[in-house]
Enzyme design. Structure first.
Site, PDB file in Angstrom:
ATOM      1  N   LEU A 140       0.848  -1.199   0.000  1.00 14.08           N
ATOM      2  CA  LEU A 140       0.000   0.000   0.000  1.00 14.08           C
ATOM      3  C   LEU A 140       0.886   1.253   0.000  1.00 14.08           C
ATOM      4  CD1 LEU A 140      -2.543  -1.269   2.698  1.00 14.08           C
ATOM      5  CD2 LEU A 140      -2.862  -1.249   0.215  1.00 14.08           C
ATOM      6  N   THR A 191       2.609   5.596  -5.250  1.00 13.45           N
ATOM      7  CA  THR A 191       3.886   6.118  -5.725  1.00 13.45           C
ATOM      8  C   THR A 191       4.658   6.726  -4.563  1.00 13.45           C
ATOM      9  OG1 THR A 191       2.822   6.680  -7.826  1.00 13.45           O
ATOM     10  CG2 THR A 191       4.916   7.762  -7.357  1.00 13.45           C
ATOM     11  N   GLY A 225      13.113  19.849 -13.379  1.00 13.25           N
ATOM     12  CA  GLY A 225      11.980  20.034 -12.466  1.00 13.25           C
ATOM     13  C   GLY A 225      12.317  19.451 -11.106  1.00 13.25           C
ATOM     14  N   VAL A 226      11.262  19.121 -10.366  1.00 16.92           N
ATOM     15  CA  VAL A 226      11.442  18.684  -8.988  1.00 16.92           C
ATOM     16  C   VAL A 226      12.219  17.373  -8.882  1.00 16.92           C
ATOM     17  CG1 VAL A 226      10.238  18.421  -6.814  1.00 16.92           C
ATOM     18  CG2 VAL A 226       9.152  19.647  -8.650  1.00 16.92           C
ATOM     19  N   GLU A 238      17.505  21.129 -19.520  1.00 23.26           N
ATOM     20  CA  GLU A 238      16.147  21.651 -19.381  1.00 23.26           C
ATOM     21  C   GLU A 238      15.731  22.325 -20.684  1.00 23.26           C
ATOM     22  OE1 GLU A 238      13.420  21.782 -17.214  1.00 23.26           O
ATOM     23  OE2 GLU A 238      12.610  23.057 -18.803  1.00 23.26           O
ATOM     24  N   ARG A 270       4.931  13.888 -15.244  1.00 19.89           N
ATOM     25  CA  ARG A 270       4.184  12.650 -15.059  1.00 19.89           C
ATOM     26  C   ARG A 270       2.801  12.793 -15.688  1.00 19.89           C
ATOM     27  NH1 ARG A 270       6.197   9.044 -11.436  1.00 19.89           N
ATOM     28  NH2 ARG A 270       4.151   8.406 -10.676  1.00 19.89           N
ATOM     29  N   HIS A 282      13.114  32.826  18.841  1.00 27.29           N
ATOM     30  CA  HIS A 282      14.478  33.176  18.433  1.00 27.29           C
ATOM     31  C   HIS A 282      15.463  32.184  19.049  1.00 27.29           C
ATOM     32  CE1 HIS A 282      17.937  35.620  17.415  1.00 27.29           C
ATOM     33  NE2 HIS A 282      18.382  35.419  18.641  1.00 27.29           N
TER      34      HIS A 282
HETATM   35  P1  FAD Z   1      -0.338   7.385  -6.421  1.00 33.83           P
HETATM   36  O1  FAD Z   1       0.478   7.611  -5.236  1.00 33.83           O
HETATM   37  O2  FAD Z   1       0.336   7.290  -7.743  1.00 33.83           O
HETATM   38  O3  FAD Z   1      -1.158   6.052  -6.142  1.00 33.83           O
HETATM   39  C1  FAD Z   1      -1.980   5.473  -7.083  1.00 33.83           C
HETATM   40  C2  FAD Z   1      -2.012   3.985  -6.836  1.00 33.83           C
HETATM   41  O4  FAD Z   1      -3.020   3.430  -7.682  1.00 33.83           O
HETATM   42  C3  FAD Z   1      -0.727   3.278  -7.206  1.00 33.83           C
HETATM   43  O5  FAD Z   1      -0.247   2.542  -6.105  1.00 33.83           O
HETATM   44  C4  FAD Z   1      -1.109   2.371  -8.360  1.00 33.83           C
HETATM   45  O6  FAD Z   1      -0.428   1.131  -8.313  1.00 33.83           O
HETATM   46  C5  FAD Z   1      -2.587   2.171  -8.133  1.00 33.83           C
HETATM   47  N1  FAD Z   1      -3.344   1.869  -9.350  1.00 33.83           N
HETATM   48  C6  FAD Z   1      -3.286   2.504 -10.534  1.00 33.83           C
HETATM   49  N2  FAD Z   1      -4.180   1.986 -11.386  1.00 33.83           N
HETATM   50  C7  FAD Z   1      -4.814   0.996 -10.711  1.00 33.83           C
HETATM   51  C8  FAD Z   1      -5.847   0.101 -11.047  1.00 33.83           C
HETATM   52  N3  FAD Z   1      -6.436   0.111 -12.247  1.00 33.83           N
HETATM   53  N4  FAD Z   1      -6.249  -0.791 -10.105  1.00 33.83           N
HETATM   54  C9  FAD Z   1      -5.666  -0.819  -8.868  1.00 33.83           C
HETATM   55  N5  FAD Z   1      -4.697   0.015  -8.508  1.00 33.83           N
HETATM   56  C10 FAD Z   1      -4.285   0.916  -9.411  1.00 33.83           C
HETATM   57  N6  FAD Z   1       4.876  14.581  -3.704  1.00 33.83           N
HETATM   58  C11 FAD Z   1       5.013  15.332  -2.583  1.00 33.83           C
HETATM   59  O7  FAD Z   1       4.051  15.971  -2.172  1.00 33.83           O
HETATM   60  N7  FAD Z   1       6.201  15.379  -1.901  1.00 33.83           N
HETATM   61  C12 FAD Z   1       7.285  14.707  -2.331  1.00 33.83           C
HETATM   62  O8  FAD Z   1       8.334  14.775  -1.697  1.00 33.83           O
HETATM   63  C13 FAD Z   1       7.188  13.937  -3.510  1.00 33.83           C
HETATM   64  N8  FAD Z   1       8.257  13.248  -3.967  1.00 33.83           N
HETATM   65  C14 FAD Z   1       8.123  12.494  -5.087  1.00 33.83           C
HETATM   66  C15 FAD Z   1       9.249  11.824  -5.564  1.00 33.83           C
HETATM   67  C16 FAD Z   1       9.161  11.049  -6.709  1.00 33.83           C
HETATM   68  C17 FAD Z   1      10.374  10.326  -7.203  1.00 33.83           C
HETATM   69  C18 FAD Z   1       7.905  10.911  -7.380  1.00 33.83           C
HETATM   70  C19 FAD Z   1       7.776  10.050  -8.590  1.00 33.83           C
HETATM   71  C20 FAD Z   1       6.784  11.589  -6.920  1.00 33.83           C
HETATM   72  C21 FAD Z   1       6.890  12.394  -5.775  1.00 33.83           C
HETATM   73  N9  FAD Z   1       5.796  13.108  -5.288  1.00 33.83           N
HETATM   74  C22 FAD Z   1       5.935  13.883  -4.173  1.00 33.83           C
HETATM   75  C23 FAD Z   1       4.487  13.056  -5.944  1.00 33.83           C
HETATM   76  C24 FAD Z   1       3.568  12.089  -5.176  1.00 33.83           C
HETATM   77  O9  FAD Z   1       4.177  10.823  -5.116  1.00 33.83           O
HETATM   78  C25 FAD Z   1       2.213  12.014  -5.866  1.00 33.83           C
HETATM   79  O10 FAD Z   1       1.675  13.306  -6.023  1.00 33.83           O
HETATM   80  C26 FAD Z   1       1.256  11.167  -5.038  1.00 33.83           C
HETATM   81  O11 FAD Z   1       1.757   9.880  -4.842  1.00 33.83           O
HETATM   82  C27 FAD Z   1      -0.106  11.107  -5.725  1.00 33.83           C
HETATM   83  O12 FAD Z   1      -0.968  10.338  -4.966  1.00 33.83           O
HETATM   84  P2  FAD Z   1      -2.165   9.533  -5.634  1.00 33.83           P
HETATM   85  O13 FAD Z   1      -2.841   8.834  -4.507  1.00 33.83           O
HETATM   86  O14 FAD Z   1      -2.954  10.419  -6.502  1.00 33.83           O
HETATM   87  O15 FAD Z   1      -1.479   8.477  -6.613  1.00 33.83           O
HETATM   88  P1  NAI Z   2       8.233  18.579 -13.442  1.00 27.14           P
HETATM   89  O1  NAI Z   2       6.997  18.953 -14.148  1.00 27.14           O
HETATM   90  O2  NAI Z   2       8.500  19.077 -12.082  1.00 27.14           O
HETATM   91  O3  NAI Z   2       9.497  19.026 -14.300  1.00 27.14           O
HETATM   92  C1  NAI Z   2       9.694  18.584 -15.606  1.00 27.14           C
HETATM   93  C2  NAI Z   2      10.687  19.524 -16.275  1.00 27.14           C
HETATM   94  O4  NAI Z   2      11.084  18.918 -17.491  1.00 27.14           O
HETATM   95  C3  NAI Z   2      10.089  20.875 -16.615  1.00 27.14           C
HETATM   96  O5  NAI Z   2      10.963  21.885 -16.193  1.00 27.14           O
HETATM   97  C4  NAI Z   2       9.977  20.839 -18.133  1.00 27.14           C
HETATM   98  O6  NAI Z   2      10.150  22.103 -18.746  1.00 27.14           O
HETATM   99  C5  NAI Z   2      11.106  19.902 -18.487  1.00 27.14           C
HETATM  100  N1  NAI Z   2      10.938  19.213 -19.757  1.00 27.14           N
HETATM  101  C6  NAI Z   2       9.804  18.755 -20.327  1.00 27.14           C
HETATM  102  N2  NAI Z   2      10.076  18.144 -21.499  1.00 27.14           N
HETATM  103  C7  NAI Z   2      11.421  18.210 -21.648  1.00 27.14           C
HETATM  104  C8  NAI Z   2      12.309  17.739 -22.649  1.00 27.14           C
HETATM  105  N3  NAI Z   2      11.875  17.068 -23.713  1.00 27.14           N
HETATM  106  N4  NAI Z   2      13.629  17.987 -22.505  1.00 27.14           N
HETATM  107  C9  NAI Z   2      14.110  18.671 -21.419  1.00 27.14           C
HETATM  108  N5  NAI Z   2      13.292  19.132 -20.444  1.00 27.14           N
HETATM  109  C10 NAI Z   2      11.973  18.891 -20.552  1.00 27.14           C
HETATM  110  O7  NAI Z   2       8.269  16.981 -13.506  1.00 27.14           O
HETATM  111  P2  NAI Z   2       9.112  15.911 -12.706  1.00 27.14           P
HETATM  112  O8  NAI Z   2      10.334  16.510 -12.150  1.00 27.14           O
HETATM  113  O9  NAI Z   2       9.211  14.739 -13.603  1.00 27.14           O
HETATM  114  O10 NAI Z   2       8.142  15.551 -11.502  1.00 27.14           O
HETATM  115  C11 NAI Z   2       6.820  15.046 -11.762  1.00 27.14           C
HETATM  116  C12 NAI Z   2       5.879  15.423 -10.671  1.00 27.14           C
HETATM  117  O11 NAI Z   2       6.196  14.769  -9.467  1.00 27.14           O
HETATM  118  C13 NAI Z   2       5.914  16.907 -10.401  1.00 27.14           C
HETATM  119  O12 NAI Z   2       4.756  17.460 -10.972  1.00 27.14           O
HETATM  120  C14 NAI Z   2       5.898  17.049  -8.936  1.00 27.14           C
HETATM  121  O13 NAI Z   2       4.712  17.664  -8.530  1.00 27.14           O
HETATM  122  C15 NAI Z   2       5.958  15.642  -8.387  1.00 27.14           C
HETATM  123  N6  NAI Z   2       7.082  15.578  -7.453  1.00 27.14           N
HETATM  124  C16 NAI Z   2       7.036  16.334  -6.328  1.00 27.14           C
HETATM  125  C17 NAI Z   2       8.086  16.363  -5.466  1.00 27.14           C
HETATM  126  C18 NAI Z   2       8.014  17.225  -4.279  1.00 27.14           C
HETATM  127  O14 NAI Z   2       6.940  17.686  -3.942  1.00 27.14           O
HETATM  128  N7  NAI Z   2       9.109  17.473  -3.588  1.00 27.14           N
HETATM  129  C19 NAI Z   2       9.293  15.567  -5.684  1.00 27.14           C
HETATM  130  C20 NAI Z   2       9.249  14.845  -6.915  1.00 27.14           C
HETATM  131  C21 NAI Z   2       8.162  14.844  -7.736  1.00 27.14           C
END
Ligand code: FAD
Ligand code: NAI
Length: 468
Positions: A42, A45, A185-186, A206, A276, A447
């Protein structure tokens, strides 16, 4: 179908931060609830391959860098030779993921949420097949999250470990000598920072002329300066047009985003992090007559109701920032709405944080967005003038408070600071309560804390900071 003949009152599809929270709150509200999840564990992502494992590597790599580059020496911590045990770091990361995903399993049991294992797809209104079994529910919440956007010509193969997505980049078994991150990006900046600290030479490519799309302009510029100073090579306004893999190395073809002469770049590891996209394939939305928008998202109203009767959607699969805390808040709101209560998420006050060092955080409008809407006053305070940041030797960054020029109401707060992610909670709370910059300026802050910089930036809105 009469109410009682449904198998469940609520079926949530997906057990990420949106789905698991929705399921728990629905059960707390007395609804018979199930949650379907295709993964073995559970937490979605976020817990499995996102927020949590990335933060474990960020944390560990910060320790390594500070120990390795001798910066602890000035605080009296003298170390001999320092070496990296990547296996131990990866094991610690795996342990955190296991503990936290196991924690959700415990919460499901405690709240009597039934966990249905397998992929869910609609067969008819109120009816879903999960792992070969058909279950019915009065209300169904789609919380299927998102997956990596592929980049044509640059094929991800996490098993080979040469061209990887974030999941692959979290699991590398050795530190690449040369890493290229596509997308400033992030994800690119967080994971690029991890591998740079652990010893890789990292180049970020980028497409746009700035990093961190969507953030405040001044923050984006300052962040780029800091990352460059840390040793990340930034190639802005550049695109990757092709990638070839041979003998464990990738050769990328790059050219200016606007077109022009191409060049090649070699890397041991390439991270594709260009955004994404929502997960809707395999749900068979046609069975309930639901269509996605042009970006592949499921549209909802403010109560998270879709156009299909009895079907709701939350999290990364709907429009809005793809953030775990946004998904969680929507999970609570949707469950409350299903239970007949009033669940609301204030879209204007969703903080976002990049967990680099320093952290980069913001809530509300950027200065550019605020100026488009009307006259504003801006107060800024540098972290170099904050006593705690100075003492800790964390001088990079600033805090910026943007307020409406007439009403003084705070419209946005941005911060680059070692603990900006923690500091921004105060700004979000203030904005949620409709605070003015004066309200923040006259709130007593302990502080010495980094948070005093928020108070000083608020004081700067009226031109009266003390320590500057
Ligand atoms: P998800 O967490 O993607 O969960 C969806 C679930 O649905 C998955 O487990 C999937 O397997 C399941 N699923 C999909 N389709 C089906 C189906 N048909 N049947 C059954 N199950 C299914 N956000 C932050 O706020 N802070 C962070 O620090 C942060 N770091 C991140 C780092 C990385 C590397 C990545 C990739 C993302 C990060 N994010 C972060 C983004 C965050 O993970 C997502 O915004 C968040 O997980 C979204 O939640 P969700 O419940 O919408 O979807
Ligand atoms: P992002 O949307 O943050 O950044 C993607 C970057 O790639 C953008 O700057 C865009 O201009 C650039 N880009 C797009 N196409 C390109 C190309 N062809 N060549 C070069 N650059 C290109 O997406 P990212 O970093 O993949 O993260 C996905 C999502 O996950 C984010 O939307 C974020 O909200 C979430 N996330 C959040 C975190 C947090 O809250 N700390 C940590 C990691 C992910």
């Amino acid at each position: 179908m009469p109410e009682q003949s449904y198998d469940y009152d609520v079926l949530v599809i997906g057990a990420g931060p949106g789905g698991y929270v929705a399921a728990i709150r629905a059960a707390q509200l007395g609804l018979r609830t199930a949650c379907a999840e295709i993964r073995e564990t559970l937490g979605g992502t976020c817990l499995n391959v996102g927020c949590i494992p990335s933060k474990a590597l960020l944390h560990g790599s910060e320790f390594f860098e500070e120990a390795h580059d001798g910066s602890l020496g000035k605080f009296g911590v003298k170390l001999g030779s320092v070496e990296l045990d990547l296996t131990a770091l990866q094991a610690e990361k795996a342990k955190a993921v296991k503990e936290l995903t196991g924690g959700i399993e415990f919460l499901f049991k405690k709240n009597k949420v039934t966990w249905l294992k397998g992929q869910a797809n609609f067969t008819a209104p109120h009816s879903v097949e999960v792992g070969g079994q058909v279950v019915t529910a009065r209300d169904i919440v789609i919380a299927t999250g998102s997956s990596v956007t592929p980049l044509p010509g640059v094929e991800v193969d996490n098993a080979k470990g040469v061209i990887v997505d974030s999941t692959g980049a979290l699991a590398l078994g050795k530190v690449p000598e040369r890493m290229v991150v596509i997308g400033g990006g992030v994800i690119g900046l967080e994971l690029g920072s991890v591998w740079r600290r652990l010893g890789a030479k990292v180049t970020v490519i980028e497409f746009l002329d700035q990093l961190l799309l969507g953030m405040d302009g001044e923050v984006r510029k300052e962040a780029a300066k800091i990352f460059k100073k840390q040793g990340l090579e930034l190639r802005l306004s550049t695109k990757v047009t092709a990638a070839k893999v041979a003998k464990g190395k990738a050769t990328l073809t790059l050219e200016p985003s606007a077109g022009g002469a191409s060049e090649t770049l070699e890397a041991d590891c390439v991270l594709v992090s260009i955004g994404r996209r929502p997960n809707t394939e395999g749900l068979n939305l046609a069975a309930i007559g639901l269509e996605t928008n042009a970006r592949g998202q499921i549209e909802t109203d403010h109560e998270f109701r879709t156009r299909a009767e009895g079907v709701w959607a939350i999290g990364d699969v709907i429009p809005g920032p793809m953030l775990a805390h946004k998904a969680e808040d929507e999970g609570i709101a949707v469950a409350e709405n299903i239970a007949g209560q009033t669940g609301i998420v204030n879209e204007a006050v969703i903080p976002s944080v990049v967990y680099t060092m320093p952290e980069i955080a913001g809530v509300g409008l950027t200065e550019e967005q605020a100026r488009e809407k009307g006259e504003v006053k801006v107060g800024k305070f540098p972290m170099a003038a904050n006593s705690r940041a100075k003492t800790n030797r964390e001088p990079d960054g600033f805090v910026k408070v943007i307020a409406d020029a007439k009403t003084d109401r705070v419209l946005g707060v941005w911060a680059i600071a070692a603990v900006a992610g923690t500091m921004i909670a105060e700004a979000a709370m203030a904005m949620e309560f409709g605070a003015t910059s004066e309200d923040i300026a006259y709130t007593c802050h302990a502080h010495p804390t980094h948070s005093e910089a928020i108070k000083e930036a608020a004081m700067a809105v009226t031109g009266k900071p003390i320590h500057m």
